[in-house]
Design a protein around this motif. Structure first.
Motif, PDB file in Angstrom:
ATOM      1  N   HIS A   1       0.837  -1.202   0.000  1.00 34.70           N
ATOM      2  CA  HIS A   1       0.000   0.000   0.000  1.00 34.70           C
ATOM      3  C   HIS A   1       0.868   1.247   0.000  1.00 34.70           C
ATOM      4  O   HIS A   1       1.509   1.555   0.988  1.00 34.70           O
ATOM      5  CB  HIS A   1      -0.909   0.007   1.228  1.00 34.70           C
ATOM      6  N   THR A   2       0.860   1.926  -1.108  1.00 31.28           N
ATOM      7  CA  THR A   2       1.624   3.166  -1.164  1.00 31.28           C
ATOM      8  C   THR A   2       0.885   4.231  -0.384  1.00 31.28           C
ATOM      9  O   THR A   2      -0.338   4.210  -0.279  1.00 31.28           O
ATOM     10  CB  THR A   2       1.806   3.614  -2.620  1.00 31.28           C
ATOM     11  N   LYS A   3       1.652   5.182   0.148  1.00 33.60           N
ATOM     12  CA  LYS A   3       1.046   6.206   0.997  1.00 33.60           C
ATOM     13  C   LYS A   3       0.166   7.137   0.169  1.00 33.60           C
ATOM     14  O   LYS A   3       0.607   7.720  -0.805  1.00 33.60           O
ATOM     15  CB  LYS A   3       2.151   6.998   1.692  1.00 33.60           C
ATOM     16  N   ALA A   4      -1.057   7.268   0.612  1.00 31.83           N
ATOM     17  CA  ALA A   4      -1.976   8.161  -0.094  1.00 31.83           C
ATOM     18  C   ALA A   4      -1.902   9.538   0.542  1.00 31.83           C
ATOM     19  O   ALA A   4      -1.598   9.664   1.729  1.00 31.83           O
ATOM     20  CB  ALA A   4      -3.388   7.616   0.001  1.00 31.83           C
ATOM     21  N   PRO A   5      -2.175  10.609  -0.237  1.00 37.67           N
ATOM     22  CA  PRO A   5      -2.232  11.954   0.362  1.00 37.67           C
ATOM     23  C   PRO A   5      -3.327  12.012   1.422  1.00 37.67           C
ATOM     24  O   PRO A   5      -4.297  11.270   1.359  1.00 37.67           O
ATOM     25  CB  PRO A   5      -2.547  12.869  -0.821  1.00 37.67           C
ATOM     26  N   VAL A   6      -3.144  12.946   2.383  1.00 41.45           N
ATOM     27  CA  VAL A   6      -4.018  12.979   3.555  1.00 41.45           C
ATOM     28  C   VAL A   6      -5.489  13.066   3.176  1.00 41.45           C
ATOM     29  O   VAL A   6      -6.335  12.409   3.769  1.00 41.45           O
ATOM     30  CB  VAL A   6      -3.638  14.167   4.480  1.00 41.45           C
ATOM     31  N   GLY A   7      -5.787  13.884   2.192  1.00 44.01           N
ATOM     32  CA  GLY A   7      -7.184  14.091   1.798  1.00 44.01           C
ATOM     33  C   GLY A   7      -7.827  12.813   1.299  1.00 44.01           C
ATOM     34  O   GLY A   7      -9.012  12.577   1.520  1.00 44.01           O
ATOM     35  N   ASN A   8      -7.024  11.997   0.678  1.00 51.40           N
ATOM     36  CA  ASN A   8      -7.579  10.778   0.098  1.00 51.40           C
ATOM     37  C   ASN A   8      -7.585   9.601   1.075  1.00 51.40           C
ATOM     38  O   ASN A   8      -7.990   8.504   0.719  1.00 51.40           O
ATOM     39  CB  ASN A   8      -6.771  10.374  -1.138  1.00 51.40           C
ATOM     40  N   LYS A   9      -7.063   9.881   2.268  1.00 53.17           N
ATOM     41  CA  LYS A   9      -6.836   8.784   3.192  1.00 53.17           C
ATOM     42  C   LYS A   9      -8.110   7.990   3.478  1.00 53.17           C
ATOM     43  O   LYS A   9      -8.129   6.772   3.402  1.00 53.17           O
ATOM     44  CB  LYS A   9      -6.255   9.306   4.505  1.00 53.17           C
ATOM     45  N   LEU A  10      -9.160   8.766   3.812  1.00 52.89           N
ATOM     46  CA  LEU A  10     -10.416   8.124   4.158  1.00 52.89           C
ATOM     47  C   LEU A  10     -10.922   7.294   2.985  1.00 52.89           C
ATOM     48  O   LEU A  10     -11.320   6.150   3.133  1.00 52.89           O
ATOM     49  CB  LEU A  10     -11.451   9.194   4.536  1.00 52.89           C
ATOM     50  N   LYS A  11     -10.838   7.926   1.822  1.00 48.75           N
ATOM     51  CA  LYS A  11     -11.299   7.278   0.613  1.00 48.75           C
ATOM     52  C   LYS A  11     -10.530   5.977   0.386  1.00 48.75           C
ATOM     53  O   LYS A  11     -11.099   4.938   0.080  1.00 48.75           O
ATOM     54  CB  LYS A  11     -11.078   8.231  -0.555  1.00 48.75           C
ATOM     55  N   SER A  12      -9.210   6.080   0.541  1.00 43.37           N
ATOM     56  CA  SER A  12      -8.393   4.905   0.230  1.00 43.37           C
ATOM     57  C   SER A  12      -8.605   3.804   1.261  1.00 43.37           C
ATOM     58  O   SER A  12      -8.578   2.625   0.940  1.00 43.37           O
ATOM     59  CB  SER A  12      -6.914   5.276   0.148  1.00 43.37           C
ATOM     60  N   THR A  13      -8.840   4.231   2.516  1.00 34.53           N
ATOM     61  CA  THR A  13      -9.137   3.224   3.535  1.00 34.53           C
ATOM     62  C   THR A  13     -10.407   2.481   3.168  1.00 34.53           C
ATOM     63  O   THR A  13     -10.483   1.257   3.244  1.00 34.53           O
ATOM     64  CB  THR A  13      -9.331   3.880   4.920  1.00 34.53           C
ATOM     65  N   PHE A  14     -11.378   3.277   2.731  1.00 27.78           N
ATOM     66  CA  PHE A  14     -12.638   2.667   2.342  1.00 27.78           C
ATOM     67  C   PHE A  14     -12.434   1.734   1.155  1.00 27.78           C
ATOM     68  O   PHE A  14     -12.911   0.595   1.137  1.00 27.78           O
ATOM     69  CB  PHE A  14     -13.664   3.754   1.980  1.00 27.78           C
ATOM     70  N   ALA A  15     -11.659   2.219   0.180  1.00 27.94           N
ATOM     71  CA  ALA A  15     -11.395   1.407  -1.006  1.00 27.94           C
ATOM     72  C   ALA A  15     -10.711   0.102  -0.614  1.00 27.94           C
ATOM     73  O   ALA A  15     -11.032  -0.973  -1.119  1.00 27.94           O
ATOM     74  CB  ALA A  15     -10.522   2.183  -1.980  1.00 27.94           C
ATOM     75  N   ARG A  16      -9.781   0.240   0.318  1.00 32.95           N
ATOM     76  CA  ARG A  16      -9.037  -0.943   0.735  1.00 32.95           C
ATOM     77  C   ARG A  16      -9.962  -1.944   1.418  1.00 32.95           C
ATOM     78  O   ARG A  16      -9.917  -3.133   1.164  1.00 32.95           O
ATOM     79  CB  ARG A  16      -7.918  -0.520   1.684  1.00 32.95           C
ATOM     80  N   LEU A  17     -10.808  -1.380   2.316  1.00 31.35           N
ATOM     81  CA  LEU A  17     -11.737  -2.254   3.047  1.00 31.35           C
ATOM     82  C   LEU A  17     -12.671  -2.977   2.102  1.00 31.35           C
ATOM     83  O   LEU A  17     -12.923  -4.166   2.239  1.00 31.35           O
ATOM     84  CB  LEU A  17     -12.547  -1.440   4.062  1.00 31.35           C
TER      85      LEU A  17
END
Lengths: 293, 214
Positions: free
Chosen positions: A130-146
């Motif tokens: 998992h490459t580090k996502a920018p802070v703004g996208n964090k929530l989104k990427s967490t959701f995507a990952r889940l």
């Protein structure tokens, strides 16, 4: 090509020096027989090569990789590293040590299945995935990952099944080679000593070690059963397997080995082709030892 | 008191006994494994400490331990006492974990070094060697002593009456004392006997199941 290079290997147990400055090298596909009376350090040498014992000093180089170097030997290595090193070698024990609760097939596939599981897991769930996502996208990427978890899990299961199937096929192929196809489902206690030792050889082969070591593979067997085990080792030579065989079977060593090492008192007393060592020994101790057989 | 009423009372007591029995087993079996790791640890202080605890727990009466767990906190620190069930459970779990730990230790130490080394040269981790190779062989070897302990535990639950925990024996004894009839005590004995009979059958089934290899 030089596959193994051992230099100045030393090992003591308390005050007892078991290996005194052992050096030798091996070519790929070579079969090396180690002979010598008990207590001469043959078994300890194999155990050091398989990292069941740590050498006190010296160097072990396999296919150009330095596995052990006395300059670094004070550093305690992680289990992970030691395991990786061990996989360069395979070891067949004198008394087999099959896993009694598993049948023949499972005895052979267990280790490779566990390794496959580890590999697949690291590939799919490894940290660097998992490459580090920018802070703004964090929530989104967490959701995507889940939300990708079920799919990922499915992929994990599928890849694992593929690996297991490959391991099973490989094990069956090996069993076919050593003539135990009809014992796939048998448990160790249902097998004769010779058959058990052949399964143990198959188990070691399944991990495709660079060098396969045998520690007196026929010493625990009834005389009429040694033949089948020796035949398997001979067959392996035909397949180009690099092997170190500690043995008391002089006839076998003479016939199958490319080179013979005679060990005495923790040292290599004599080394050469079977003809040199058995027919024209230079050392008096070798002569005395050979004369006993 | 009619037979039916006695039966009902004893059945209720047996329920309490059963609950204590099951909870003790569920908690002490894994705890015993952890304790056995402690008593086999290469780290000497931990090993000595664990063995010391096992010595004290196995060397003193379980009844005393129940009393200490129940009354001890209140007498020593003035905190409110645990309820009877919790106190009895804690004492039983600690006591049985120590007994189980010694059984595990015997079983684990009886597995030959060769099994570990075979796993090592095949590139397995310590955890894999223990859980995939050793543990299963240990389970087979310790089944008989474990079944012994489990059956003893069924009867030992009666010791909890010392803190007025209303298990089977306490309830039947109360009936005997109040109504002057003797049979409830023997009746209670039948409960233990039947239950242990079931356990014996269960264990022999497990042993047969594990008999597929030697």
């Amino acid at each position: 090509m030089t596959i193994l290079e051992v230099t100045n290997l030393k090992k003591s147990f308390d005050t007892l020096e078991v290996l005194k400055d052992i050096s030798f090298s091996m070519q790929e596909s070579e079969v090396l027989a180690i002979i010598g009376s008990s207590g001469s350090g043959k078994t300890t040498l194999l155990r050091v090569l398989n990292f069941l014992e740590d050498a006190d000093s010296g160097q072990i180089v396999v296919a150009g990789n330095t596995l052990y170097d006395c300059n670094n030997c004070a550093i305690k290595e992680s289990e992970q590293e030691v395991r990786k090193k061990r996989l360069h070698f395979g070891l067949v024990f004198q008394s087999f040590h099959l896993f009694p609760q598993y049948n023949t097939l499972r005895n052979i596939t267990l280790a490779s299945d566990l390794l496959a599981k580890e590999r697949v897991r690291n590939n799919l769930f490894g940290k660097n995935k998992h490459t580090k996502a920018p802070v703004g996208n964090k929530l989104k990427s967490t959701f995507a990952r889940l939300s990708s978890v079920p799919a990922l899990f499915k992929k994990y299961k599928a890849e694992l099944a593929k690996e297991y199937e490959a391991n099973r096929k490989k094990a069956l192929a090996i069993l076919d080679r050593i003539g135990l196809t009809d014992k796939v489902d048998a448990y160790p206690f249902q097998l004769s000593g010779g058959q058990q030792q052949r399964v143990a050889i198959a188990r070691a082969l399944a991990l495709e070690p660079d060098i396969l070591c045998f520690d007196e593979p026929t010493s625990a067997l009834d005389p009429e059963l040694t033949g089948e085990v020796l035949r398997v080792i001979k067959d392996l030579k035909g397949f180009g397997t690099t092997m170190i065989v500690v043995t008391h079977e002089m006839g076998f060593a003479r016939e199958v080995a490319d080179r013979v090492i005679f060990m005495h008192d923790g040292k290599i007393e004599e080394m050469g082709t079977p003809t040199q060592v058995f027919d024209n020994p230079k050392s008096l101790k070798t002569k005395q030892f050979i004369a006993k057989y | 008191m009619t037979f039916l009423q006695v039966s009902e009372a004893l059945l209720k007591g047996f329920g309490t006994t059963l609950l204590l029995f099951i909870l003790t087993l569920v908690l002490s079996l894994p705890l015993g494994l952890i304790v056995s790791f402690g008593s086999m640890s290469k780290f000497k202080p931990l090993r000595l400490l664990t063995r010391g605890v096992v010595w004290v727990v196995r060397g003193t009466p379980l009844m005393l331990q129940i009393i200490i767990v129940f009354y001890g906190p209140g007498l020593l620190f003035g905190v409110s006492a645990l309820d009877r069930m919790t106190a009895a459970l804690i004492a039983f779990v600690i006591n049985y974990a120590c007994y189980f730990s010694e059984i595990y230790r015997g079983g684990i130490e009886s597995i030959s070094k060769g099994q570990y080394e075979a796993g090592q040269v095949l590139g397995m981790t310590k955890g894999q060697i223990f859980f995939k190779i050793v543990l299963f062989q240990v389970v087979k070897r310790i089944m008989a002593p474990i079944s012994n302990e489990v059956i003893t535990l069924v009867k030992d639950t009666a010791l909890a009456r010392i803190i007025a925990f209303s298990e089977l024996i306490m309830i039947s004894y109360n009936i005997v004392a109040r109504y002057g009839i003797l049979y409830p005590l023997f009746y209670a004995g039948v409960f233990y006997l039947v239950f242990n009979g079931i356990l014996t059958l269960l264990f022999s089934r497990i042993e047969t199941k594990l008999d597929y290899y030697r």
